[in-house]
Design a protein around this motif. Sequence first.
Motif, PDB file in Angstrom:
ATOM      1  N   ARG A 266       0.821  -1.197   0.148  1.00  0.00           N
ATOM      2  CA  ARG A 266       0.138   0.083   0.048  1.00  0.00           C
ATOM      3  C   ARG A 266       0.838   1.175   0.046  1.00  0.00           C
ATOM      4  O   ARG A 266       0.637   2.195  -0.776  1.00  0.00           O
ATOM      5  CB  ARG A 266      -0.894  -0.144   1.060  1.00  0.00           C
TER       6      ARG A 266
ATOM      7  N   TRP B 108      -7.397   0.326  -0.547  1.00  0.00           N
ATOM      8  CA  TRP B 108      -6.891  -0.221   0.868  1.00  0.00           C
ATOM      9  C   TRP B 108      -7.869  -1.001   1.415  1.00  0.00           C
ATOM     10  O   TRP B 108      -7.393  -2.096   2.015  1.00  0.00           O
ATOM     11  CB  TRP B 108      -6.413   0.946   1.621  1.00  0.00           C
ATOM     12  N   ARG B 109      -9.172  -0.608   1.629  1.00  0.00           N
ATOM     13  CA  ARG B 109     -10.180  -1.260   2.343  1.00  0.00           C
ATOM     14  C   ARG B 109     -11.340  -1.701   1.520  1.00  0.00           C
ATOM     15  O   ARG B 109     -12.216  -2.376   2.070  1.00  0.00           O
ATOM     16  CB  ARG B 109     -10.541  -0.257   3.676  1.00  0.00           C
TER      17      ARG B 109
ATOM     18  N   THR C  87      -8.006  -7.172   0.530  1.00  0.00           N
ATOM     19  CA  THR C  87      -7.744  -6.866   1.561  1.00  0.00           C
ATOM     20  C   THR C  87      -7.291  -8.236   2.708  1.00  0.00           C
ATOM     21  O   THR C  87      -6.470  -8.460   3.525  1.00  0.00           O
ATOM     22  CB  THR C  87      -8.474  -6.007   2.904  1.00  0.00           C
TER      23      THR C  87
ATOM     24  N   THR D  14      -3.340 -10.285   0.488  1.00  0.00           N
ATOM     25  CA  THR D  14      -2.376  -9.363   0.241  1.00  0.00           C
ATOM     26  C   THR D  14      -1.631  -9.465  -1.303  1.00  0.00           C
ATOM     27  O   THR D  14      -1.458  -8.460  -1.695  1.00  0.00           O
ATOM     28  CB  THR D  14      -1.127  -9.216   1.374  1.00  0.00           C
TER      29      THR D  14
ATOM     30  N   ARG E 278     -10.078   7.986   5.921  1.00  0.00           N
ATOM     31  CA  ARG E 278      -9.410   7.444   4.518  1.00  0.00           C
ATOM     32  C   ARG E 278     -10.364   7.930   3.567  1.00  0.00           C
ATOM     33  O   ARG E 278     -10.053   8.355   2.252  1.00  0.00           O
ATOM     34  CB  ARG E 278      -8.931   6.241   4.479  1.00  0.00           C
TER      35      ARG E 278
END
Length: 514
Positions: free
Chosen positions: A31, A103-104, A110, A113, A457
């Motif tokens: 990330r 990212w989420r 998530t 990876t 975020r």
Amino acid sequence: MSSSFPWLTALIVVPLLGAVALWVLPAGRTRAVALGVALLELLLGVAALTAFDVADAGTVQLSEVHGWIPAFGVSYAVGVDGVGLILVLMSVLIVPLVVLAAWREQGALTVATDQLRRYLALVLLLEAFIVAVFAARDVFFFYVLFEAMLIPVYFMIGLFGGAQRRYAAVKFLLYSLTGGLIMLVAVIALYLQGPGGPQGFLTDNLTGIALDPTAEKLMFSAFFLAFAIKAPMFPVHTWLPDAAENAPAGTSTLLVGVLDKVGTFGMLTLCLPLFPNASRWAAPVVIVLAVISILYGALLAIGQKDLMRLIAYTSVSHFGFIVLGIFAFTSTSVAGSSFYMVNHGLSTAALFLIAGFLVARRGSQQIADFGGLQKVVPVIAGTFLVAGLSALSLPGLSTFISEFLVLVGTFARHPAAAIVASLGVVLAAIYVLWTYQRMFTGPVRPELADMPDAVSREKWVVAPLLALMVVFGFVPGPALDLVRPPASVTLEQVGVQDVPAATTEDGTNEGSDQ
């Protein structure tokens, strides 16, 4: 104009190196590396803007030309005028927001990876191709990039999408490849008609050459078909709703908000200057298709039950406005279309990303599965509303300026087309406000009562987009300074006399020769 520092090459190489780095660095840094590269790319874009002479935005600047395959006349040639530069800037702004959203946003990414690393590597690879295609000044180089972009998008849909991801990815690929292969025939034919030599594919060398009228019409048709598929434009748009429905939200953001601009950018920077007579010949038919796209896309958006498909169909309508402005052949309409490409990218990116946040929370894309969320997630509801209002061209937001310029410029030459196209504005209000009503107003569904609102975020993801919508809505001058001079150059290349349009808010005549 050339620059001592190869800004455009740097903008192409940095995301390529970032994509490679994601494959070799430890997974735990995925990330941070992806976001760092995307932000560095954004800084390079801003630096390139400072090196660009805005007062001379109608000329190609930051140019580089190097022999690539001299025996076949192919060069590595890059350079941008004001339109190319503003599209590059839009692209390098949206990519870090997509990286941050990923990212989420996607649960599967998530959890695994390795999958996230592959996905973000593809995002950076696609960014490199996008910057390169907006900067390409060699027709063959442009074609190679036009086709190369399909590779990362195909995998971004096929590997990371929804239940019908493979079907959607293959459909996207087949449509795009078909258009690209037809264009390749025209690219070769154009080279054979040109001056030849080691730089025979340079756009500057192919602009203004005398072409056989029939051959010119056939080559224009081939280029236009490829760009109409990419745009997307009625009736070759049907790949888009399936792709948007099944792709991750970040992929849809890049595909519709950025990548599809290559279609309208190609019409503006290749079809018109390379085939001016054929462009004038085809304009009446293109204008009719553009108006159909505006109304057809809006009507189908109203009837959608899937949120992602709805946003996709709104884009079919919006691209109709862009194409209409390009082929109306007034400096006002062409400048409006160029600015529209940017504003559509901002509003569509915001809609797709916010929709992705909602889908990740609800686990469903069906509009009927939402309801009453205004009371539960007021920040998400508010940002969705602002992005939607921008999509329907509310005065005070950026899309209004560009849509107004397109319609006013079109009216100066084709009043009937402008009047019918104006119905798209009414239909846009219906599909945006009705969607908001179904999803965010009314009683709260019990299963949604505990839905979390936007986290920090997610606020950082949408805030730059919303801010630019407001800034460009009230202060469009800096952006218009980049797109107005190229519009006048385009009309000269097509050989069309400009038609004066209405006086704008700053007192200048948009339709006058500049």
